[in-house]
Write a protein that holds these residues in place. Structure first.
Motif, PDB file in Angstrom:
ATOM      1  N   PHE A  41       0.710  -1.863  -0.001  1.00  0.00           N
ATOM      2  CA  PHE A  41      -0.171   0.356  -0.308  1.00  0.00           C
ATOM      3  C   PHE A  41       0.655   1.557  -0.509  1.00  0.00           C
ATOM      4  N   ALA A  42       0.412   2.230  -0.467  1.00  0.00           N
ATOM      5  CA  ALA A  42       1.259   3.445  -0.766  1.00  0.00           C
ATOM      6  C   ALA A  42       0.247   4.373  -0.251  1.00  0.00           C
ATOM      7  N   ASN A  43       0.705   5.968   0.105  1.00  0.00           N
ATOM      8  CA  ASN A  43      -0.122   7.172  -0.207  1.00  0.00           C
ATOM      9  C   ASN A  43       0.881   8.095   0.200  1.00  0.00           C
ATOM     10  N   GLU A  44       2.406   7.498   0.056  1.00  0.00           N
ATOM     11  CA  GLU A  44       3.224   8.892  -0.554  1.00  0.00           C
ATOM     12  C   GLU A  44       3.884   9.294  -1.719  1.00  0.00           C
ATOM     13  N   ILE A  45       4.625  10.177  -2.433  1.00  0.00           N
ATOM     14  CA  ILE A  45       4.856  10.195  -3.510  1.00  0.00           C
ATOM     15  C   ILE A  45       6.490  10.166  -3.685  1.00  0.00           C
ATOM     16  N   ASP A  46       7.417   9.928  -3.851  1.00  0.00           N
ATOM     17  CA  ASP A  46       8.331   9.576  -4.115  1.00  0.00           C
ATOM     18  C   ASP A  46       9.062  10.797  -5.005  1.00  0.00           C
ATOM     19  N   ALA A  47      10.367  11.289  -5.179  1.00  0.00           N
ATOM     20  CA  ALA A  47      10.541  12.274  -5.316  1.00  0.00           C
ATOM     21  C   ALA A  47      10.834  11.684  -7.380  1.00  0.00           C
ATOM     22  N   TRP A  48      11.333   9.830  -7.287  1.00  0.00           N
ATOM     23  CA  TRP A  48      11.489   9.646  -8.657  1.00  0.00           C
ATOM     24  C   TRP A  48      10.312   9.900  -9.514  1.00  0.00           C
ATOM     25  N   GLN A  49       9.199   9.422  -9.281  1.00  0.00           N
ATOM     26  CA  GLN A  49       7.456  10.005  -9.651  1.00  0.00           C
ATOM     27  C   GLN A  49       6.392  11.091 -10.032  1.00  0.00           C
ATOM     28  N   ILE A  50       7.547  11.977  -9.674  1.00  0.00           N
ATOM     29  CA  ILE A  50       7.517  13.415  -9.587  1.00  0.00           C
ATOM     30  C   ILE A  50       7.907  13.901 -11.694  1.00  0.00           C
ATOM     31  N   GLY A  51       6.942  14.266 -12.366  1.00  0.00           N
ATOM     32  CA  GLY A  51       7.819  14.437 -14.085  1.00  0.00           C
ATOM     33  C   GLY A  51       7.848  12.958 -15.157  1.00  0.00           C
ATOM     34  N   ALA A  52       8.050  12.714 -15.784  1.00  0.00           N
ATOM     35  CA  ALA A  52       8.297  11.765 -16.461  1.00  0.00           C
ATOM     36  C   ALA A  52       8.792  10.775 -16.529  1.00  0.00           C
ATOM     37  N   HIS A  53       8.574   9.373 -16.150  1.00  0.00           N
ATOM     38  CA  HIS A  53       9.287   8.811 -15.492  1.00  0.00           C
ATOM     39  C   HIS A  53       8.336   7.518 -16.376  1.00  0.00           C
ATOM     40  N   LYS A  54       9.301   5.914 -16.144  1.00  0.00           N
ATOM     41  CA  LYS A  54       8.722   4.711 -17.112  1.00  0.00           C
ATOM     42  C   LYS A  54       8.384   3.866 -14.931  1.00  0.00           C
ATOM     43  N   ALA A  55       7.862   3.231 -15.856  1.00  0.00           N
ATOM     44  CA  ALA A  55       6.743   2.290 -14.242  1.00  0.00           C
ATOM     45  C   ALA A  55       8.861   1.581 -13.767  1.00  0.00           C
ATOM     46  N   PRO A  56       8.594   1.120 -12.562  1.00  0.00           N
ATOM     47  CA  PRO A  56      10.014   0.599 -12.398  1.00  0.00           C
ATOM     48  C   PRO A  56       9.507  -0.868 -12.772  1.00  0.00           C
ATOM     49  N   ARG A  57       8.323  -1.619 -12.469  1.00  0.00           N
ATOM     50  CA  ARG A  57       8.339  -2.963 -12.628  1.00  0.00           C
ATOM     51  C   ARG A  57       7.470  -3.082 -13.135  1.00  0.00           C
ATOM     52  N   LYS A  58       6.663  -4.368 -14.633  1.00  0.00           N
ATOM     53  CA  LYS A  58       5.649  -4.290 -14.769  1.00  0.00           C
ATOM     54  C   LYS A  58       4.790  -5.361 -13.066  1.00  0.00           C
ATOM     55  N   GLN A  59       3.203  -3.708 -13.154  1.00  0.00           N
ATOM     56  CA  GLN A  59       2.239  -4.068 -12.034  1.00  0.00           C
ATOM     57  C   GLN A  59       0.800  -3.805 -12.464  1.00  0.00           C
ATOM     58  N   PHE A  60       0.115  -3.845 -11.241  1.00  0.00           N
ATOM     59  CA  PHE A  60      -1.306  -3.378 -11.886  1.00  0.00           C
ATOM     60  C   PHE A  60      -0.942  -1.896 -10.516  1.00  0.00           C
ATOM     61  N   VAL A  61      -1.516  -1.073 -10.564  1.00  0.00           N
ATOM     62  CA  VAL A  61      -1.913  -0.427  -9.410  1.00  0.00           C
ATOM     63  C   VAL A  61      -3.357  -0.053  -9.411  1.00  0.00           C
ATOM     64  N   ILE A  62      -3.267   0.030  -8.266  1.00  0.00           N
ATOM     65  CA  ILE A  62      -4.710  -0.088  -7.722  1.00  0.00           C
ATOM     66  C   ILE A  62      -5.192   1.473  -6.607  1.00  0.00           C
ATOM     67  N   THR A  63      -5.761   2.431  -7.425  1.00  0.00           N
ATOM     68  CA  THR A  63      -6.434   3.777  -6.938  1.00  0.00           C
ATOM     69  C   THR A  63      -6.992   3.254  -5.476  1.00  0.00           C
ATOM     70  N   LEU A  64      -7.589   3.717  -4.375  1.00  0.00           N
ATOM     71  CA  LEU A  64      -8.267   3.502  -3.188  1.00  0.00           C
ATOM     72  C   LEU A  64      -8.735   4.371  -3.845  1.00  0.00           C
ATOM     73  N   SER A  65      -7.985   6.265  -3.565  1.00  0.00           N
ATOM     74  CA  SER A  65      -9.197   6.911  -3.013  1.00  0.00           C
ATOM     75  C   SER A  65      -7.369   7.895  -3.858  1.00  0.00           C
ATOM     76  N   GLY A  66      -8.484   8.938  -4.662  1.00  0.00           N
ATOM     77  CA  GLY A  66      -7.532  10.237  -4.786  1.00  0.00           C
ATOM     78  C   GLY A  66      -8.340   9.394  -6.264  1.00  0.00           C
ATOM     79  N   LYS A  67      -7.542  11.299  -8.217  1.00  0.00           N
ATOM     80  CA  LYS A  67      -8.071  11.056  -9.037  1.00  0.00           C
ATOM     81  C   LYS A  67      -7.227  11.093  -9.502  1.00  0.00           C
TER      82      LYS A  67
END
Length: 125
Positions: A41-67
């Motif tokens: 589970f995650a709710n923090e944003i890491d610095a590498w996730q800001i701006g253009a970036h590639k996915a770090p691995r093949k993964q599902f991302v399931i949004t629980l809240s937010g848009k």
């Protein structure tokens, strides 16, 4: 595509042969099990996730809240919110970027990395 009531809307992030990210809309079939090893589970944003970036691995991302509004390197956009599964497969190339939509402050999500031989049961619309 055969659409079942229990299929779940999904967006799949990919890269083309030129390294640009793009997306496909579709559904994840719910009548099969998908191989995984872990999730978190995650709710923090890491610095590498800001701006253009590639996915770090093949993964599902399931949004629980937010848009969020995602933009691919081909300048196309889509919205992710609860009820829409994101399948991130743009692990090489230019990647994608995202921004929170006004009125939303936090993105609660679950990351589910896939094992290499796992079928994803994604059906393109």
């Amino acid at each position: 595509m055969s659409e079942k009531l229990n299929d779940i809307p999904a967006i799949r992030l990919l890269k083309n042969k030129n390294g640009e990210s793009f997306f496909e809309s579709g559904k994840i079939r719910t009548d099969f099990k998908i191989k995984t090893k872990e999730l978190w589970f995650a709710n923090e944003i890491d610095a590498w996730q800001i701006g253009a970036h590639k996915a770090p691995r093949k993964q599902f991302v399931i949004t629980l809240s937010g848009k969020l509004k995602f933009t691919t390197s081909d300048d196309k956009t889509f919205i992710i919110e609860p009820g829409i599964v994101l399948l991130a497969e743009d692990i090489e190339g230019e990647g994608h970027e995202w921004e929170m939509i006004e009125g939303y402050e936090t993105w609660h999500r679950i990351y589910i990395p896939l094992v290499d031989d796992s079928d994803i049961y994604f059906e393109k619309e």
